[in-house]
Design an enzyme around this catalytic site. Sequence first.
Site, short mmCIF file in Angstrom:
data_model
loop_
_atom_site.label_atom_id
_atom_site.label_comp_id
_atom_site.label_asym_id
_atom_site.label_seq_id
_atom_site.Cartn_x
_atom_site.Cartn_y
_atom_site.Cartn_z
CB SER A 183 8.79 72.49 65.39
OG SER A 183 9.59 71.95 66.42
CG HIS A 211 6.14 75.45 63.58
ND1 HIS A 211 6.86 75.74 62.46
CD2 HIS A 211 7.03 75.35 64.60
CE1 HIS A 211 8.15 75.80 62.76
NE2 HIS A 211 8.29 75.57 64.06
CE LYS A 241 8.88 78.71 64.38
NZ LYS A 241 9.44 79.59 65.43
#
Length: 393
Positions: A183, A211, A241
């Site tokens: 990240s 991610h 996310k």
Amino acid sequence: MNGTLLQWLEVQIEGLKEQNLYKPLVVMDTPSEARITVNGKKGVINLSSNNYLGLANHPKVKEAAIRAVERWGAGAGAVRPIIGTMSLHMELERRLAAFKHVEAALVFQSGFTANAGVIPTITDAEDVILTDELNHASIIDGVRLSKAQRKIYKHLDMNALEEALKESQGAKKRLIITDGVFSMDGDVAPLKEIVELAERYDAAVMVDDAHGSGVMGGGRGTAYHFGVHERIDIQLGTLSKAVGVMGGYIAGSARLIDWLTQRARPFLFSTAQPPAVVAAVIAAIELMESDSSLTERLWENTRYWKEGLRKLGFDTGVSVTPITPVMVGDEGRAQQLQRGLFEEGVMALAIVYPTVAKGKARVRTMPSAMHTKADLDDALMAFEKVGKRLGII
């Protein structure tokens, strides 16, 4: 409040400020979009959000949340193992399992609690955990909660991982844990090599794909991107996310999920997600499955943004994903860059210790599917102006 504790807190906070490590919260007055009102400033280009696909404010996602409140109410009313499990929760977990091409999935309140739930629940004192040195804080804390021994291997170093596997062959079980996409640097774990080593030395593999979900592998994550999803024992994903809502989940075998529902403490002792959250996630997953243009636009913008920064002379490190750090080094200069960019109408936050090592401060930028080329061009102009003024380029 206790005077000794209060004095200690004051000293700690002043120490952070002196080291340029103190970071006040920024406050939005608008939805998470390409341009936002933040700290009272309007029209700021948002390059700090994890809302990769723009789903957090998508009309269909919002409509699903509203309908769910009307039908199911505002809250679930209990933890999942008591009476907090609604058929809506079960539908979401079936959808996630199908989306990830695995037998089953289990939803937690966040990716952080998913790591805190799964790692200590499947390991004990006779086991060894092998973990990349740059793994996310939630993995680090999950490992600390486990009674297993731990071996930290050098970032992405497969020779170091193999050596650790050789040294730990007396363990009852061994678990390799890695982020899929890291990240802070935006680099990607070599999952094919990791899986091959795991199979050679009889170790299980867990991938935290927070991610990678919605970004890699057509949205299904890094394991799918590398074609090894059927050889990964545990996949972790977030729903906060690219999915744009809230929560985390573990995907894997039906037996794994069955065990977690019996023993994973964050699952056992946290109230179930509100119906609006669950319904919004389902709607977001449907959009991800039916509309590949969102992911395609994300990557188009990512390529454009990275090329623009590099042409200006900025160092974007080793990133190969939308996570694009602008490397600065000094903590004070990184915060100066953040402040200067904000003055020019760009929200890109400085990342400093303890999130990254001291001396490796950077401003992390996150292009998304929401941004237009005009947004990115305006942001590049701001970066050029402030970067030159600070002597970074």
